[in-house]
Enzyme design. Structure first.
Site, PDB file in Angstrom:
ATOM      1  N   GLY A  29       0.776  -1.242   0.000  1.00  0.00           N
ATOM      2  CA  GLY A  29       0.000   0.000   0.000  1.00  0.00           C
ATOM      3  C   GLY A  29       0.803   1.284   0.000  1.00  0.00           C
ATOM      4  N   MET A  31      -3.876  -6.748  -7.060  1.00  0.00           N
ATOM      5  CA  MET A  31      -3.326  -7.805  -7.905  1.00  0.00           C
ATOM      6  C   MET A  31      -4.380  -8.866  -8.245  1.00  0.00           C
ATOM      7  SD  MET A  31      -0.474  -6.380  -8.166  1.00  0.00           S
ATOM      8  CE  MET A  31       0.823  -7.417  -8.836  1.00  0.00           C
ATOM      9  N   ARG A  32      -5.479  -8.412  -8.823  1.00  0.00           N
ATOM     10  CA  ARG A  32      -6.513  -9.322  -9.293  1.00  0.00           C
ATOM     11  C   ARG A  32      -6.811  -9.018 -10.756  1.00  0.00           C
ATOM     12  NH1 ARG A  32      -7.267 -13.692  -7.080  1.00  0.00           N
ATOM     13  NH2 ARG A  32      -9.365 -13.812  -7.921  1.00  0.00           N
ATOM     14  N   ILE A  33      -7.009 -10.069 -11.534  1.00  0.00           N
ATOM     15  CA  ILE A  33      -7.481  -9.870 -12.906  1.00  0.00           C
ATOM     16  C   ILE A  33      -8.967  -9.574 -12.824  1.00  0.00           C
ATOM     17  CG2 ILE A  33      -7.875 -11.026 -15.114  1.00  0.00           C
ATOM     18  CD1 ILE A  33      -5.231 -12.544 -14.580  1.00  0.00           C
ATOM     19  N   HIS A  45       1.265   0.746 -13.050  1.00  0.00           N
ATOM     20  CA  HIS A  45       1.997  -0.482 -13.355  1.00  0.00           C
ATOM     21  C   HIS A  45       3.497  -0.170 -13.389  1.00  0.00           C
ATOM     22  CE1 HIS A  45       2.663  -4.479 -14.903  1.00  0.00           C
ATOM     23  NE2 HIS A  45       3.486  -3.952 -15.785  1.00  0.00           N
ATOM     24  N   THR A  63      -8.702  -0.989 -19.038  1.00  0.00           N
ATOM     25  CA  THR A  63      -9.541  -1.612 -20.059  1.00  0.00           C
ATOM     26  C   THR A  63      -9.452  -3.122 -19.843  1.00  0.00           C
ATOM     27  OG1 THR A  63      -7.683  -1.599 -21.579  1.00  0.00           O
ATOM     28  CG2 THR A  63      -9.230   0.235 -21.769  1.00  0.00           C
ATOM     29  N   ASP A  79      -3.108  -4.894 -17.796  1.00  0.00           N
ATOM     30  CA  ASP A  79      -1.989  -3.951 -17.900  1.00  0.00           C
ATOM     31  C   ASP A  79      -1.902  -3.295 -19.285  1.00  0.00           C
ATOM     32  OD1 ASP A  79      -1.283  -4.403 -15.261  1.00  0.00           O
ATOM     33  OD2 ASP A  79       0.026  -6.076 -15.786  1.00  0.00           O
TER      34      ASP A  79
HETATM   35  C1  GAR Z   1       3.498  -1.184  -7.307  1.00  0.00           C
HETATM   36  O1  GAR Z   1       4.816  -1.255  -7.779  1.00  0.00           O
HETATM   37  C2  GAR Z   1       2.512  -1.165  -8.454  1.00  0.00           C
HETATM   38  O2  GAR Z   1       2.995  -0.472  -9.573  1.00  0.00           O
HETATM   39  C3  GAR Z   1       2.368  -2.643  -8.749  1.00  0.00           C
HETATM   40  O3  GAR Z   1       2.319  -3.254  -7.496  1.00  0.00           O
HETATM   41  C4  GAR Z   1       3.111  -2.483  -6.588  1.00  0.00           C
HETATM   42  C5  GAR Z   1       2.277  -2.206  -5.363  1.00  0.00           C
HETATM   43  O4  GAR Z   1       3.035  -1.574  -4.366  1.00  0.00           O
HETATM   44  N1  GAR Z   1       1.211  -2.923  -9.537  1.00  0.00           N
HETATM   45  C6  GAR Z   1       1.162  -3.858 -10.484  1.00  0.00           C
HETATM   46  O5  GAR Z   1       2.078  -4.607 -10.713  1.00  0.00           O
HETATM   47  C7  GAR Z   1      -0.152  -3.928 -11.247  1.00  0.00           C
HETATM   48  N2  GAR Z   1      -0.018  -4.740 -12.403  1.00  0.00           N
HETATM   49  P1  GAR Z   1       2.313  -0.785  -3.222  1.00  0.00           P
HETATM   50  O6  GAR Z   1       1.301  -1.767  -2.608  1.00  0.00           O
HETATM   51  O7  GAR Z   1       3.397  -0.451  -2.256  1.00  0.00           O
HETATM   52  O8  GAR Z   1       1.658   0.416  -3.815  1.00  0.00           O
END
Ligand code: GAR
Length: 215
Positions: A12, A90-92, A109, A141, A145
Site C-alpha cells: 500500500g 493484484m486481481r485480474i 503499473h 480496459t 496492464d
Molecule cells: C506497485 O509497484 C505497483 O505499480 C504494482 O504493485 C506495486 C504495489 O506496491 N502494480 C502492479 O504490478 C499492477 N499490475 P504498493 O502496494 O506499495 O503500492
C-alpha cells in the site's frame, strides 16, 4: 470535491502517497474508502491509522471471479466515487467489472507499458538489458496492464542494478506520478474520450515525464 476509492492487495505504498496528498491538501480529493482483497494487507493498517474506512473482500471466499467482482463493485458503488484507483490491486478483473467503471478507473503499473505487462517487471527489464525503465498510469480496459496511457515516468537502468535497486528507483517515481494523475482527474483536466486520453496537463503538455535523476 471529487471522491475516490482505492483498491489494494498488499503493502500500500502508492495508496499511502495518495492518502498523504489528500491529508495535506495537495491532492484535492476525498478518499471515501480503501478496499483490499487480502485480509492481511499491510496497507489496511496504514489506512486505518490515517482514519480512512477499510473493507476486506477476501477473494478466496468466492467460487468465481464474477462473484468476487460483483461484491467489490457493490462496495465501491455504495460510496459513489468519481474515480476508482487501483494501487497494487493484484486481481485480474472481469470484463463486466471493467466496463462498469470504464473511464473512471485507473491503474499504476511498474514498467513502461506496453513493455513488460504482468509480473516481475524489474527482473524482466534487467534480463532484457533495457537502458530505461519506469512506470505507467493508465485507464483500465479489459486487457491486463493495457489501456490508454495517462502519464509515464522514466528512470535509467544503471550498472550494478539488481531487482531491488531498480524497483526502489521506479517506486519513487510511482509515488510522484500517481498523485499527479489523480490530481489531474480531480481538477477536471483528465478524461477518457473514445478510448483516448484527453489531458490538459500543467506539466510539459505531453503527459510524459522524464526523470533522469537516480535516487
Ligand atoms: C506497485 O509497484 C505497483 O505499480 C504494482 O504493485 C506495486 C504495489 O506496491 N502494480 C502492479 O504490478 C499492477 N499490475 P504498493 O502496494 O506499495 O503500492
Amino acid at each position: 470535491m471529487k471522491s475516490i476509492v482505492i483498491l489494494i492487495s498488499g503493502r500500500g505504498s502508492n495508496m499511502e502517497s495518495l492518502l498523504h496528498g489528500a491529508a495535506s491538501g495537495s491532492l484535492p480529493v476525498h478518499v471515501a474508502a480503501v478496499i483490499s482483497n487480502r485480509p492481511l494487507a499491510k496497507g489496511l493498517e496504514t489506512a486505518t491509522t490515517m482514519g480512512i474506512p477499510t473493507h476486506v473482500i477476501d477473494h478466496t471466499k468466492f467460487d468465481s471471479r464474477e462473484g468476487f467482482d460483483a461484491a467489490v463493485a457493490e462496495v465501491i458503488d455504495s460510496f459513489s466515487p468519481d474515480l476508482v484507483v487501483l494501487a497494487g490491486f493484484m486481481r485480474i478483473l472481469s470484463d463486466s467489472f471493467v466496463r462498469r467503471f470504464q473511464g473512471r478507473m485507473i491503474n499504476i503499473h511498474p514498467s513502461l507499458l506496453p513493455s513488460f505487462p504482468g509480473l516481475h517487471t524489474h527482473r524482466r527489464a534487467l534480463e532484457e538489458g533495457v537502458r530505461v525503465h519506469g512506470c505507467t498510469v493508465h485507464f483500465v480496459t479489459p486487457a491486463l496492464d493495457h489501456g490508454p496511457i495517462i502519464v509515464q515516468a522514466v528512470v535509467p537502468v544503471v550498472d550494478g542494478d539488481d531487482e531491488a535497486s531498480l524497483a526502489k528507483r521506479v517506486l519513487a517515481q510511482e509515488h510522484q506520478i500517481y498523485p499527479m494523475a489523480v490530481r489531474w482527474f480531480a481538477e477536471g483536466r483528465l478524461r477518457l474520450l473514445d478510448e483516448r486520453v484527453e489531458l490538459n496537463a500543467v506539466q510539459d503538455g505531453s503527459g510524459v515525464l522524464i526523470s533522469p535523476s537516480v535516487h
